[in-house]
Design a protein around this motif. Structure first.
Motif, PDB file in Angstrom:
ATOM      1  N   VAL A  60     -12.947 -12.837   3.042  1.00 30.79           N
ATOM      2  CA  VAL A  60     -13.432 -11.875   4.038  1.00 30.79           C
ATOM      3  C   VAL A  60     -12.256 -11.256   4.808  1.00 30.79           C
ATOM      4  O   VAL A  60     -12.379 -10.162   5.352  1.00 30.79           O
ATOM      5  N   ALA A  61     -11.116 -11.956   4.799  1.00 33.18           N
ATOM      6  CA  ALA A  61      -9.915 -11.408   5.446  1.00 33.18           C
ATOM      7  C   ALA A  61      -9.443 -10.119   4.773  1.00 33.18           C
ATOM      8  O   ALA A  61      -8.622  -9.392   5.334  1.00 33.18           O
ATOM      9  N   GLY A  62      -9.937  -9.830   3.601  1.00 37.18           N
ATOM     10  CA  GLY A  62      -9.621  -8.560   2.941  1.00 37.18           C
ATOM     11  C   GLY A  62     -10.388  -7.389   3.529  1.00 37.18           C
ATOM     12  O   GLY A  62     -10.089  -6.230   3.236  1.00 37.18           O
ATOM     13  N   PHE A  63     -11.397  -7.707   4.355  1.00 36.66           N
ATOM     14  CA  PHE A  63     -12.217  -6.662   4.981  1.00 36.66           C
ATOM     15  C   PHE A  63     -12.083  -6.632   6.498  1.00 36.66           C
ATOM     16  O   PHE A  63     -12.364  -5.636   7.136  1.00 36.66           O
ATOM     17  N   GLU A  64     -11.716  -7.797   7.068  1.00 42.24           N
ATOM     18  CA  GLU A  64     -11.749  -7.999   8.515  1.00 42.24           C
ATOM     19  C   GLU A  64     -10.312  -8.231   8.990  1.00 42.24           C
ATOM     20  O   GLU A  64      -9.663  -9.158   8.499  1.00 42.24           O
ATOM     21  N   PRO A  65      -9.780  -7.423   9.910  1.00 43.75           N
ATOM     22  CA  PRO A  65      -8.391  -7.636  10.331  1.00 43.75           C
ATOM     23  C   PRO A  65      -8.234  -8.829  11.282  1.00 43.75           C
ATOM     24  O   PRO A  65      -8.836  -8.842  12.352  1.00 43.75           O
ATOM     25  N   TRP A  66      -7.452  -9.813  10.857  1.00 42.87           N
ATOM     26  CA  TRP A  66      -7.185 -10.999  11.685  1.00 42.87           C
ATOM     27  C   TRP A  66      -5.759 -10.876  12.225  1.00 42.87           C
ATOM     28  O   TRP A  66      -4.794 -10.905  11.448  1.00 42.87           O
ATOM     29  N   PRO A  67      -5.603 -10.750  13.564  1.00 41.15           N
ATOM     30  CA  PRO A  67      -4.299 -10.389  14.113  1.00 41.15           C
ATOM     31  C   PRO A  67      -3.162 -11.355  13.806  1.00 41.15           C
ATOM     32  O   PRO A  67      -2.021 -10.930  13.701  1.00 41.15           O
ATOM     33  N   THR A  68      -3.457 -12.641  13.649  1.00 42.98           N
ATOM     34  CA  THR A  68      -2.349 -13.570  13.368  1.00 42.98           C
ATOM     35  C   THR A  68      -2.233 -13.901  11.875  1.00 42.98           C
ATOM     36  O   THR A  68      -1.540 -14.839  11.502  1.00 42.98           O
ATOM     37  N   TYR A  69      -2.897 -13.129  11.060  1.00 49.56           N
ATOM     38  CA  TYR A  69      -2.835 -13.344   9.603  1.00 49.56           C
ATOM     39  C   TYR A  69      -2.635 -12.005   8.886  1.00 49.56           C
ATOM     40  O   TYR A  69      -3.270 -11.750   7.867  1.00 49.56           O
ATOM     41  N   VAL A  70      -1.741 -11.157   9.407  1.00 44.80           N
ATOM     42  CA  VAL A  70      -1.630  -9.802   8.837  1.00 44.80           C
ATOM     43  C   VAL A  70      -1.219  -9.839   7.352  1.00 44.80           C
ATOM     44  O   VAL A  70      -1.878  -9.206   6.517  1.00 44.80           O
ATOM     45  N   VAL A 130      -3.630  -8.396   4.345  1.00 48.42           N
ATOM     46  CA  VAL A 130      -3.152  -7.330   3.450  1.00 48.42           C
ATOM     47  C   VAL A 130      -3.202  -7.811   1.998  1.00 48.42           C
ATOM     48  O   VAL A 130      -3.620  -7.070   1.102  1.00 48.42           O
ATOM     49  N   SER A 131      -2.820  -9.067   1.769  1.00 46.19           N
ATOM     50  CA  SER A 131      -2.835  -9.575   0.383  1.00 46.19           C
ATOM     51  C   SER A 131      -4.255  -9.586  -0.170  1.00 46.19           C
ATOM     52  O   SER A 131      -4.490  -9.229  -1.328  1.00 46.19           O
ATOM     53  N   LYS A 132      -5.228  -9.962   0.668  1.00 52.77           N
ATOM     54  CA  LYS A 132      -6.603 -10.072   0.167  1.00 52.77           C
ATOM     55  C   LYS A 132      -7.258  -8.695   0.060  1.00 52.77           C
ATOM     56  O   LYS A 132      -8.082  -8.473  -0.831  1.00 52.77           O
ATOM     57  N   ALA A 178      -3.754 -19.389  -4.090  1.00 50.42           N
ATOM     58  CA  ALA A 178      -3.333 -18.528  -2.980  1.00 50.42           C
ATOM     59  C   ALA A 178      -2.904 -19.414  -1.827  1.00 50.42           C
ATOM     60  O   ALA A 178      -3.220 -20.609  -1.806  1.00 50.42           O
ATOM     61  N   ILE A 179      -2.186 -18.824  -0.866  1.00 50.34           N
ATOM     62  CA  ILE A 179      -1.897 -19.536   0.374  1.00 50.34           C
ATOM     63  C   ILE A 179      -2.449 -18.725   1.548  1.00 50.34           C
ATOM     64  O   ILE A 179      -2.617 -17.500   1.442  1.00 50.34           O
ATOM     65  N   MET A 180      -2.737 -19.422   2.641  1.00 47.59           N
ATOM     66  CA  MET A 180      -3.173 -18.741   3.865  1.00 47.59           C
ATOM     67  C   MET A 180      -2.310 -19.267   5.013  1.00 47.59           C
ATOM     68  O   MET A 180      -2.458 -20.423   5.418  1.00 47.59           O
ATOM     69  N   VAL A 181      -1.397 -18.432   5.477  1.00 50.55           N
ATOM     70  CA  VAL A 181      -0.429 -18.870   6.484  1.00 50.55           C
ATOM     71  C   VAL A 181      -0.641 -18.051   7.751  1.00 50.55           C
ATOM     72  O   VAL A 181      -0.691 -16.815   7.696  1.00 50.55           O
ATOM     73  N   THR A 241       8.705 -12.461   8.575  1.00 52.49           N
ATOM     74  CA  THR A 241      10.027 -12.085   8.052  1.00 52.49           C
ATOM     75  C   THR A 241       9.834 -11.507   6.651  1.00 52.49           C
ATOM     76  O   THR A 241       8.764 -11.700   6.044  1.00 52.49           O
ATOM     77  N   PRO A 242      10.843 -10.841   6.109  1.00 54.63           N
ATOM     78  CA  PRO A 242      10.705 -10.364   4.724  1.00 54.63           C
ATOM     79  C   PRO A 242      10.341 -11.504   3.765  1.00 54.63           C
ATOM     80  O   PRO A 242       9.504 -11.330   2.871  1.00 54.63           O
ATOM     81  N   ASP A 243      10.943 -12.677   3.967  1.00 57.01           N
ATOM     82  CA  ASP A 243      10.644 -13.792   3.065  1.00 57.01           C
ATOM     83  C   ASP A 243       9.215 -14.297   3.244  1.00 57.01           C
ATOM     84  O   ASP A 243       8.521 -14.610   2.269  1.00 57.01           O
ATOM     85  N   SER A 244       8.758 -14.398   4.505  1.00 58.03           N
ATOM     86  CA  SER A 244       7.396 -14.922   4.712  1.00 58.03           C
ATOM     87  C   SER A 244       6.362 -13.901   4.225  1.00 58.03           C
ATOM     88  O   SER A 244       5.308 -14.268   3.708  1.00 58.03           O
ATOM     89  N   TRP A 245       6.670 -12.625   4.389  1.00 63.66           N
ATOM     90  CA  TRP A 245       5.805 -11.567   3.835  1.00 63.66           C
ATOM     91  C   TRP A 245       5.683 -11.745   2.311  1.00 63.66           C
ATOM     92  O   TRP A 245       4.584 -11.773   1.758  1.00 63.66           O
TER      93      TRP A 245
END
Ligand SMILES: NC(=O)c1ccc[n+]([C@@H]2O[C@H](COP(=O)([O-])OP(=O)(O)OC[C@H]3O[C@@H](n4cnc5c(N)ncnc54)[C@H](OP(=O)(O)O)[C@@H]3O)[C@@H](O)[C@H]2O)c1
Length: 242
Positions: free
Chosen positions: A142-152, A156-158, A92-95, A103-107
């Motif tokens: 944990v990002a799959g449960f906790e919303p991190w504003p700069t890692y939307v 969402v992926s997790k 996985a990646i975490m950006v 952007t559509p590509d980064s999404w």
């Protein structure tokens, strides 16, 4: 499941947590198909450690942005090892992406590796795992449960990996169990500075960062348990209960 003598595919096994999981499974008695993409040298180190544990290691290179390559990975692992009972999806990646900059590509970059590839690796493994009464463990966050504003996109992926795990667990029962480990801060991104690391440690109820061994133990537990499916095992030092 008795891990001694089982055959496992671990994605993203050329570095960090994927590498620790691959070596941990070898020390528990598994032969390991070591998947990597960019980390060839790291994957060779993983293979050396697997062999040092007395088990077989086979290296498999695949770009998991290619859905067909993802779908074909389990077949390659089964061919290399002669059978396949276990799949661990760790790649996985975490950006970090402030919302305005997505952007559509980064999404797609995040979703296609962190979620779509997990599905297609699992789909390709179905015939092998059904036959073997096998197991899948996905690495959520944990990002799959906790919303991190700069890692939307990452969150969402997790969150998708969490639901994918539960939905696949129903789809593949009773033959195959599907579970996930959701780590909190274990190996932080190299770019994070000392102050950030200290802040995370201080704000974690158990007052430390996780060790790779904490995640390996959780993966092993889910693989060794035959009456657990569709579960997300949070390994986060208590961050989600703050
Ligand atoms: N580290 C933590 O504390 C932590 C916390 C929460 C969740 N997690 C989750 O645990 C898992 C492992 O985390 P990590 O920190 O060890 O990950 P990482 O260091 O970011 O490693 C990423 C892995 O993904 C693979 N990868 C990247 N692009 C790829 C591509 N195009 N095709 C195939 N593979 C590709 C890499 O393989 P190559 O290097 O060979 O290209 C690498 O093994 C991830 O799912 C992560 O989200 C980790």
């Amino acid at each position: 499941m008795n891990l001694a003598g089982a055959a496992a595919l671990v994605t993203g096994a050329g570095r960090r947590l994927g590498q620790a999981i691959a070596v941990g499974l070898a020390r528990a008695g598994c032969d390991v198909a070591v998947h990597y993409h960019g980390s060839k040298t790291g994957a060779e180190e993983t293979a050396r450690d697997v062999r040092a544990a007395g088990r077989r290691a086979e290296l498999l290179d695949a770009d998991l942005y290619d859905a067909e390559a993802a779908r074909g990975l389990a077949d390659r692992a089964a061919k290399a090892l002669g059978r396949l009972e276990i799949v661990v999806n760790s790649a996985a990646i975490m950006v970090t992406q402030p919302v305005e900059t997505v952007t559509p590509d980064s999404w797609d970059d995040t979703l296609d590796l962190n979620l779509r590839a997990v599905f297609f690796v699992a789909q390709g493994a179905i015939p092998h795992l059904r036959r073997a009464k096998g197991k899948i463990v996905n690495l959520a966050d944990v990002a799959g449960f906790e919303p991190w504003p700069t890692y939307v996109p990452h969150c969402v992926s997790k969150a998708g990996v969490v639901m994918l795990t539960k939905a696949l667990a129903r789809a593949l029962a009773p033959d195959v169990t599907v579970n996930a480990v959701a780590p909190g801060p274990v190996l932080l991104p190299d770019a994070w500075d000392a102050a950030t690391r200290e802040h995370i440690r201080e704000t974690t109820p158990l007052q430390r960062l996780g060790a790779p061994g904490d995640v390996v133990s959780a993966v092993r537990f889910l693989l060794e348990s035959d009456f657990v499916t569709g579960t997300i095992l949070v390994v986060d030092g208590g961050r989600l209960i703050r």
